[in-house]
Design a protein around this motif. Sequence first.
Motif, PDB file in Angstrom:
ATOM      1  N   GLY A  87       0.928  -1.186  -0.111  1.00 59.37           N
ATOM      2  CA  GLY A  87      -0.102  -0.140   0.016  1.00 59.37           C
ATOM      3  C   GLY A  87       0.839   1.237   0.079  1.00 59.37           C
ATOM      4  O   GLY A  87       0.499   2.399   0.045  1.00 59.37           O
ATOM      5  N   ALA A  88       2.192   1.196  -0.309  1.00 61.33           N
ATOM      6  CA  ALA A  88       3.023   2.295  -0.008  1.00 61.33           C
ATOM      7  C   ALA A  88       2.498   3.263  -1.283  1.00 61.33           C
ATOM      8  O   ALA A  88       2.528   4.630  -1.057  1.00 61.33           O
ATOM      9  CB  ALA A  88       4.502   1.836  -0.215  1.00 61.33           C
ATOM     10  N   PHE A  92       1.407   7.116  -1.097  1.00 65.51           N
ATOM     11  CA  PHE A  92       2.079   8.406  -2.019  1.00 65.51           C
ATOM     12  C   PHE A  92       1.035   9.030  -2.832  1.00 65.51           C
ATOM     13  O   PHE A  92       1.312  10.352  -2.921  1.00 65.51           O
ATOM     14  CB  PHE A  92       3.329   7.688  -2.688  1.00 65.51           C
ATOM     15  N   ARG A  93       0.219   8.316  -3.381  1.00 68.53           N
ATOM     16  CA  ARG A  93      -0.414   8.747  -4.492  1.00 68.53           C
ATOM     17  C   ARG A  93      -1.490   9.575  -3.601  1.00 68.53           C
ATOM     18  O   ARG A  93      -2.028  10.606  -4.403  1.00 68.53           O
ATOM     19  CB  ARG A  93      -1.313   7.888  -5.295  1.00 68.53           C
ATOM     20  N   SER A  94      -1.942   9.586  -2.639  1.00 70.50           N
ATOM     21  CA  SER A  94      -2.918  10.296  -1.965  1.00 70.50           C
ATOM     22  C   SER A  94      -2.197  11.429  -1.189  1.00 70.50           C
ATOM     23  O   SER A  94      -2.880  12.445  -0.822  1.00 70.50           O
ATOM     24  CB  SER A  94      -3.494   9.547  -0.729  1.00 70.50           C
ATOM     25  N   MET A  95      -0.899  11.772  -1.167  1.00 73.65           N
ATOM     26  CA  MET A  95      -0.285  12.767  -0.542  1.00 73.65           C
ATOM     27  C   MET A  95       0.024  14.026  -1.669  1.00 73.65           C
ATOM     28  O   MET A  95      -0.234  13.803  -3.031  1.00 73.65           O
ATOM     29  CB  MET A  95       1.059  12.408  -0.149  1.00 73.65           C
ATOM     30  N   PRO A  99       2.477  12.694  -8.433  1.00 77.06           N
ATOM     31  CA  PRO A  99       2.466  11.138  -8.787  1.00 77.06           C
ATOM     32  C   PRO A  99       3.771  10.531  -9.539  1.00 77.06           C
ATOM     33  O   PRO A  99       4.110   9.341  -9.250  1.00 77.06           O
ATOM     34  CB  PRO A  99       0.990  11.016  -9.473  1.00 77.06           C
ATOM     35  N   SER A 100       3.991  11.389 -10.579  1.00 77.74           N
ATOM     36  CA  SER A 100       5.240  10.831 -11.324  1.00 77.74           C
ATOM     37  C   SER A 100       6.379  10.585 -10.719  1.00 77.74           C
ATOM     38  O   SER A 100       7.335   9.836 -10.875  1.00 77.74           O
ATOM     39  CB  SER A 100       5.421  11.845 -12.547  1.00 77.74           C
ATOM     40  N   ALA A 101       6.675  11.249  -9.383  1.00 79.27           N
ATOM     41  CA  ALA A 101       8.136  11.345  -8.608  1.00 79.27           C
ATOM     42  C   ALA A 101       7.966   9.845  -8.137  1.00 79.27           C
ATOM     43  O   ALA A 101       9.286   9.583  -7.736  1.00 79.27           O
ATOM     44  CB  ALA A 101       7.732  12.339  -7.567  1.00 79.27           C
ATOM     45  N   VAL A 102       6.941   8.914  -8.000  1.00 82.49           N
ATOM     46  CA  VAL A 102       7.157   7.551  -7.410  1.00 82.49           C
ATOM     47  C   VAL A 102       8.060   6.938  -8.489  1.00 82.49           C
ATOM     48  O   VAL A 102       8.821   6.041  -7.880  1.00 82.49           O
ATOM     49  CB  VAL A 102       5.713   7.080  -7.131  1.00 82.49           C
ATOM     50  N   LEU A 103       7.761   6.969  -9.583  1.00 88.26           N
ATOM     51  CA  LEU A 103       8.373   6.083 -10.754  1.00 88.26           C
ATOM     52  C   LEU A 103       9.713   6.713 -11.064  1.00 88.26           C
ATOM     53  O   LEU A 103      10.613   6.006 -10.985  1.00 88.26           O
ATOM     54  CB  LEU A 103       7.551   6.005 -11.915  1.00 88.26           C
ATOM     55  N   ALA A 251       3.719   2.008 -19.155  1.00 92.26           N
ATOM     56  CA  ALA A 251       3.902   2.065 -17.821  1.00 92.26           C
ATOM     57  C   ALA A 251       3.144   3.082 -17.068  1.00 92.26           C
ATOM     58  O   ALA A 251       2.724   3.226 -16.047  1.00 92.26           O
ATOM     59  CB  ALA A 251       5.396   2.168 -17.392  1.00 92.26           C
ATOM     60  N   ALA A 252       3.452   4.353 -17.719  1.00 88.87           N
ATOM     61  CA  ALA A 252       2.790   5.559 -17.346  1.00 88.87           C
ATOM     62  C   ALA A 252       1.139   5.341 -17.282  1.00 88.87           C
ATOM     63  O   ALA A 252       0.457   5.953 -16.348  1.00 88.87           O
ATOM     64  CB  ALA A 252       2.937   6.922 -18.198  1.00 88.87           C
ATOM     65  N   ALA A 253       0.662   4.962 -18.283  1.00 85.52           N
ATOM     66  CA  ALA A 253      -0.731   4.600 -18.385  1.00 85.52           C
ATOM     67  C   ALA A 253      -1.315   3.625 -17.490  1.00 85.52           C
ATOM     68  O   ALA A 253      -2.249   3.803 -16.831  1.00 85.52           O
ATOM     69  CB  ALA A 253      -1.097   4.083 -19.846  1.00 85.52           C
ATOM     70  N   ARG A 254      -0.579   2.696 -17.244  1.00 83.79           N
ATOM     71  CA  ARG A 254      -0.772   1.672 -16.209  1.00 83.79           C
ATOM     72  C   ARG A 254      -0.812   2.304 -14.716  1.00 83.79           C
ATOM     73  O   ARG A 254      -1.919   1.939 -13.821  1.00 83.79           O
ATOM     74  CB  ARG A 254       0.267   0.395 -16.428  1.00 83.79           C
ATOM     75  N   PHE A 255       0.153   3.128 -14.476  1.00 80.60           N
ATOM     76  CA  PHE A 255       0.233   3.719 -13.486  1.00 80.60           C
ATOM     77  C   PHE A 255      -0.913   4.748 -12.914  1.00 80.60           C
ATOM     78  O   PHE A 255      -1.510   4.708 -11.960  1.00 80.60           O
ATOM     79  CB  PHE A 255       1.614   4.427 -13.199  1.00 80.60           C
ATOM     80  N   ARG A 256      -1.155   5.415 -14.190  1.00 80.30           N
ATOM     81  CA  ARG A 256      -2.445   6.224 -14.013  1.00 80.30           C
ATOM     82  C   ARG A 256      -3.813   5.425 -13.515  1.00 80.30           C
ATOM     83  O   ARG A 256      -4.740   6.157 -12.883  1.00 80.30           O
ATOM     84  CB  ARG A 256      -2.683   7.214 -15.084  1.00 80.30           C
ATOM     85  N   ALA A 257      -3.879   4.365 -14.086  1.00 74.78           N
ATOM     86  CA  ALA A 257      -4.928   3.558 -14.073  1.00 74.78           C
ATOM     87  C   ALA A 257      -4.966   2.961 -12.581  1.00 74.78           C
ATOM     88  O   ALA A 257      -6.221   2.286 -12.258  1.00 74.78           O
ATOM     89  CB  ALA A 257      -5.202   2.497 -15.031  1.00 74.78           C
ATOM     90  N   LEU A 258      -4.011   3.282 -11.636  1.00 70.90           N
ATOM     91  CA  LEU A 258      -4.044   2.378 -10.653  1.00 70.90           C
ATOM     92  C   LEU A 258      -5.139   3.097  -9.629  1.00 70.90           C
ATOM     93  O   LEU A 258      -5.939   2.482  -8.758  1.00 70.90           O
ATOM     94  CB  LEU A 258      -2.923   2.441  -9.896  1.00 70.90           C
ATOM     95  N   SER A 259      -5.459   4.601  -9.744  1.00 74.30           N
ATOM     96  CA  SER A 259      -6.618   4.944  -8.951  1.00 74.30           C
ATOM     97  C   SER A 259      -7.906   4.826  -9.486  1.00 74.30           C
ATOM     98  O   SER A 259      -8.749   5.350  -8.784  1.00 74.30           O
ATOM     99  CB  SER A 259      -6.092   6.679  -9.042  1.00 74.30           C
ATOM    100  N   ARG A 260      -8.025   3.987 -10.490  1.00 69.05           N
ATOM    101  CA  ARG A 260      -9.504   3.941 -11.129  1.00 69.05           C
ATOM    102  C   ARG A 260     -10.200   2.914 -10.385  1.00 69.05           C
ATOM    103  O   ARG A 260      -9.576   1.741  -9.872  1.00 69.05           O
ATOM    104  CB  ARG A 260      -9.553   3.490 -12.572  1.00 69.05           C
TER     105      ARG A 260
END
Length: 260
Positions: A87-88, A92-95, A99-103, A251-260
């Motif tokens: 859940g890390a 991070f995405r809720s802070m 968001p791209s800083a994680v990757l 990868a960017a598209a998949r990362f954005r889709a995590l919040s859906r």
Amino acid sequence: MGWWLADSWSMTRRELARWARQPAQVIVGLAFPVMFLVVFAYLLGGGMRVAGGGDYREFLIPGMFALTMAWGLEATMAALTQDLNKGAIDRFRSMPMAPSAVLVGRCIADMLQSVLGLAVMIGAGLAMGWRWHGSFGEVLAAVGLLLLLRFAMLWCGIWLGLIAGRPELIMSIQILIWPIVFTSGVLASPAFMPGWLGAIAEWNPITATAAAVRDLFGNPGVQGTSWAAENAHLLAVVWPITLVAVAFPMAAARFRALSR
């Protein structure tokens, strides 16, 4: 841009702090390629031939540099899936951060580890008697090609890690990756392989990087008359750029889709 850089550096520092807390994991990651190199150089190398003649260790060690860069893909996948399951990444995405800083932080930390791993491998090669015979500029170009391959593998690892989602699925992906890694001209010359397999090996991205760095280091290389064998330097640049061009947006598209 300033906040984005600060966020990316914070994510990088997080990974560096993890190294400090878990040094055994870092040491094992650095030692494994060296042990693999010793096995092939001293235990299996006596029965290996090099197309066009030459010492097998001179042929093997630059190839192992390329193989080590490709293996980094699995470390990236493992670290990313662990963060997903703990859940890390969701935290991070809720802070209030980019968001791209994680990757990006993951990317910078893995590249720093790759530089360290490559330095260890070069030191091991020198200790085993390997030497480069090219100019200083050619040596720098060879190191640059190796890190370019690692950068491409890194984004492939991020994409595959986001797809896998769970650490237990990494083994399934590894089963598919390892044949691609070993179907290359890293450990053996494609000239001694069956015709169809040799053709596949010559077009392998890892073969291209290995052949290019062997030439830049002045070591025995892959002998061949195919277009791929004669243009290894070009392919050593084109292949990684192509892989990044494919893996990065996915990868960017998949990362954005995590919040859906």
